[in-house]
Design a protein around this motif. Structure first.
Motif, short mmCIF file in Angstrom:
data_model
loop_
_atom_site.label_atom_id
_atom_site.label_comp_id
_atom_site.label_asym_id
_atom_site.label_seq_id
_atom_site.Cartn_x
_atom_site.Cartn_y
_atom_site.Cartn_z
N SER A 84 0.83 -1.20 0.00
CA SER A 84 0.00 0.00 0.00
C SER A 84 0.87 1.25 0.00
CB SER A 84 -0.91 0.02 1.23
OG SER A 84 -1.64 1.22 1.33
N VAL A 85 0.34 2.31 -0.62
CA VAL A 85 1.02 3.60 -0.63
C VAL A 85 -0.03 4.68 -0.83
CG1 VAL A 85 1.47 3.72 -3.12
CG2 VAL A 85 3.08 4.79 -1.53
N LEU A 145 -1.24 -3.86 -3.61
CA LEU A 145 -0.02 -3.88 -4.40
C LEU A 145 0.93 -4.95 -3.85
CD1 LEU A 145 0.55 -0.01 -4.60
CD2 LEU A 145 -0.51 -1.49 -6.33
N GLU A 146 1.92 -5.30 -4.63
CA GLU A 146 2.95 -6.22 -4.15
C GLU A 146 3.86 -5.50 -3.17
OE1 GLU A 146 5.15 -8.48 -7.03
OE2 GLU A 146 3.52 -8.34 -8.48
N ALA A 147 4.33 -6.20 -2.17
CA ALA A 147 5.25 -5.62 -1.20
C ALA A 147 6.64 -5.49 -1.82
CB ALA A 147 5.32 -6.50 0.05
N GLY A 148 7.32 -4.41 -1.47
CA GLY A 148 8.72 -4.25 -1.81
C GLY A 148 9.02 -4.11 -3.29
N ARG A 149 8.20 -3.33 -4.00
CA ARG A 149 8.51 -3.14 -5.41
C ARG A 149 8.17 -1.71 -5.85
NH1 ARG A 149 6.10 -6.18 -10.10
NH2 ARG A 149 7.18 -4.44 -11.09
N VAL A 150 8.75 -1.33 -7.00
CA VAL A 150 8.57 0.01 -7.57
C VAL A 150 7.30 0.04 -8.42
CG1 VAL A 150 9.53 1.66 -9.22
CG2 VAL A 150 11.02 0.58 -7.51
N THR A 169 6.49 0.34 -2.59
CA THR A 169 5.89 -0.18 -1.37
C THR A 169 7.00 -0.69 -0.45
OG1 THR A 169 5.61 -2.31 -2.46
CG2 THR A 169 3.72 -0.81 -2.45
N ALA A 170 6.69 -0.77 0.83
CA ALA A 170 7.65 -1.34 1.78
C ALA A 170 7.67 -2.86 1.65
CB ALA A 170 7.26 -0.95 3.20
N PRO A 171 8.77 -3.49 2.00
CA PRO A 171 8.80 -4.96 2.02
C PRO A 171 7.86 -5.50 3.11
CG PRO A 171 11.01 -4.03 2.09
CD PRO A 171 10.07 -2.91 2.34
N ALA A 172 7.52 -6.76 3.02
CA ALA A 172 6.74 -7.40 4.08
C ALA A 172 7.47 -7.25 5.41
CB ALA A 172 6.52 -8.87 3.75
N THR A 173 6.72 -7.10 6.47
CA THR A 173 7.35 -6.81 7.77
C THR A 173 8.28 -7.92 8.23
OG1 THR A 173 5.38 -7.71 8.87
CG2 THR A 173 5.47 -5.33 8.52
#
Length: 554
Positions: A84-85, A145-150, A169-173
């Motif tokens: 998410s963003v 959205l997918e985690a950790g991608r542009v 987005t940030a990577p998965a925690t």
């Protein structure tokens, strides 16, 4: 000097501080001795009936009827989470006019998110409503959205298409993240110079940008833009006054966000923003203004400032103000590599000690009843550290955390506006970090218009005491004009503060690269901001190793 704990007496005329409706309302609540000032300012809502979320508003304006480009303030993204963003824009075909040149009607705006900059692979799209009550700003919280991608994003209304923004987005925690690069910026007084620093930041390869406050300044900007000294344009006279009303703050954001260099930085990277004082008023503390105005008057001004801030930043709905209150402190994870705790050291702080001057420490600075964060935020911070599973804990905040003496000798003065003025508060935070087992503490700071690097000591007056963490202070983007590599007080500051590892007075930003073993800070500076186009260089680089706090030059 004012009496201890008091501000300077009010010396300026406040008769036209607010528009007539707000002045009338303030008098009304004053007569009723309004039970809580906060409730009063909330009820006012600046004479605007805010739309219910998803409501249709006062009638639609077809985007096809907007005759000139409404995307003059660019695009932005922020507060990245896994999947998410937030996407932001504001419609303003005439940004230097109240209302941005649009009537009081809502506008439907399409948005789309793609995995490529040509939008061949759109993965999310939708339509959002730009309400006039929010100054035609949009805050789209994109999920799924997918985690950790542009990703790339843009907006459209009628025939008009915005600039393309790039976000991530940030990577998965729980992801085992190997590295992260972020930048920190602060203090961008438009009237002090060009935002050349942002142009260089836009071209840098960083994952996220921390803006540590003083995004704008409340001070007047003359027709030539102050130190920018325009010869090819003239700013409207309405900017040549201090911001006091909601329209004032909205227009000031429009001036700043129309800057092409700032627009480029926002389009290139997701931002995580917090505020300091100048987004509202210099050196305010909680509900106490710089000049000790009546509390109800200042909270009306604070409500205007907070609302304009939310309208003009890539912030989530959770950060939307409620009158003069807004929860801006929040937490982000970058996999298991870094936890970011973003603080608000303005809204909840006790009044500055000793008349808000430079002053030697005393009983007030060590009073445990005084706080720079407020009790709830302090508990939230310490609880978050106790639960943290991250290699690095990054505390993003506003004012100098480490001790900073301005003189030599036993009665050396320190800043009552920084953590030195709230030493008991700082002690609780450091003890809390130690109790939580935080081994790799990095404090990110703005405010002071210079670049510093500090070792955070268990006892700042004992250089041999344990080092508990690292403080990295980002210099200003423009505030203070060009500056100097070696300010005149360089020797005094180093002698008075043995834990000070670096001091530079140029404009710039800090780039920090984290991996599993170390954090590296590069202090990036430009030679001038009073003329556009200066090149950038790395003034110094330092490394702190995981498990071994303390800065080492590279």
């Amino acid at each position: 000097m004012a009496p201890a704990g008091r501000r300077r007496p009010l010396t300026q005329d406040t008769s036209s501080r607010h528009d007539p409706e707000l002045r009338s309302a303030a008098r009304h609540f004053g007569r009723r001795r309004f039970l809580t000032v906060t409730a009063a300012a909330t009820a006012l809502a600046f004479g605007t009936n805010l739309p219910a979320r998803g409501a249709a508003g006062p009638g639609e304006l077809d985007g096809a009827r907007i005759p000139t480009d409404p995307f003059t303030l660019g695009v932005a993204s922020g507060d990245p989470l896994p999947g998410s963003v937030v996407l932001w824009t504001r419609l303003a075909p005439a940004p230097y006019e109240p209302g941005g040149g649009l009537p009081g009607q809502y506008v439907a705006v399409e948005w789309e998110v793609s995995t490529d900059e040509f939008f061949a692979l759109t993965v999310r799209r939708g339509t959002a409503v730009a309400f006039p009550e929010y100054n035609h700003s949009l805050h789209v919280e994109v999920e799924g959205l997918e985690a950790g991608r542009v990703y790339y994003y843009r907006f459209r209304t009628g025939a008009w298409i915005s600039d393309t923004g790039r976000t991530r987005t940030a990577p998965a925690t729980t992801a085992a993240v190997a590295k992260l690069t972020y930048a920190a910026v602060a203090c961008q007084a438009y009237h002090d110079g060009y935002f050349t620093v942002h142009r260089h930041l836009a071209q840098d390869d960083v994952d996220v940008v921390l803006h540590l406050g003083d995004y704008l300044y409340e001070y007047a900007v003359d027709s030539v833009g102050g130190a920018r000294n325009y010869t090819d344009r003239k700013l409207p006279d309405l900017y040549n006054r201090e911001t006091k009303t909601l329209d004032d703050y909205r227009l000031r954001y429009a001036l700043y966000k129309s800057d092409p260099d700032l627009r480029a930085a926002h389009a290139a990277h997701p931002f995580v923003v917090t505020w300091d004082d100048h987004e509202t008023e210099n050196n305010y503390a909680g509900a106490i203004s710089e000049n000790n105005e009546p509390e109800q008057e200042f909270l009306l001004r604070r409500a205007a400032a907070y609302r304009a801030h939310w309208e003009n930043q890539p912030l989530r709905n959770a950060q939307m103000p409620n009158g003069p209150d807004a929860q801006l402190y929040r937490r982000f994870q970058w996999g298991n590599l870094a936890q970011f705790d973003v603080l608000d050291t303005r809204q909840y702080r006790s009044d500055q000690a000793y008349g808000d001057t430079l002053h030697a420490p005393g009983p007030e600075t060590d009073d445990p009843a005084r706080s720079i964060t407020g009790a709830a935020q302090e508990k939230w911070l310490l609880d978050g550290w106790r639960a943290s599973q991250s290699r690095w804990n990054v505390m993003a905040q506003q004012v100098c955390f480490s001790q900073r003496k301005f003189d030599l000798g036993a009665e050396a003065r320190t800043s009552m506006d920084a953590w030195d003025g709230y030493r008991a508060s700082r002690r609780r935070v450091l003890d809390g970090a130690d109790s939580a087992g935080v081994e790799n503490l990095v404090v990110m700071t703005g405010d002071v218009h210079v670049g510093y690097a500090f070792d955070i000591k268990e006892d700042f007056d004992d250089p041999a005491s344990k080092t508990l963490g690292t403080e990295i202070v980002a210099t200003s983007v423009a505030s203070g004009k060009d500056g100097a590599d070696r300010p005149g007080n360089w020797d005094t500051y180093h002698k008075a503060n043995p834990h000070l590892r670096f001091y530079n007075g140029r404009r710039g930003y800090v780039r920090v690269a984290l991996d599993r073993t170390k954090a590296r800070a590069d202090y990036r500076t430009v030679s001038a901001v009073t003329k556009p186009g200066a090149s950038i260089t790395t003034a110094a680089s330092f490394v702190t190793e995981a498990g071994d706090p303390g800065l080492k030059p590279v």
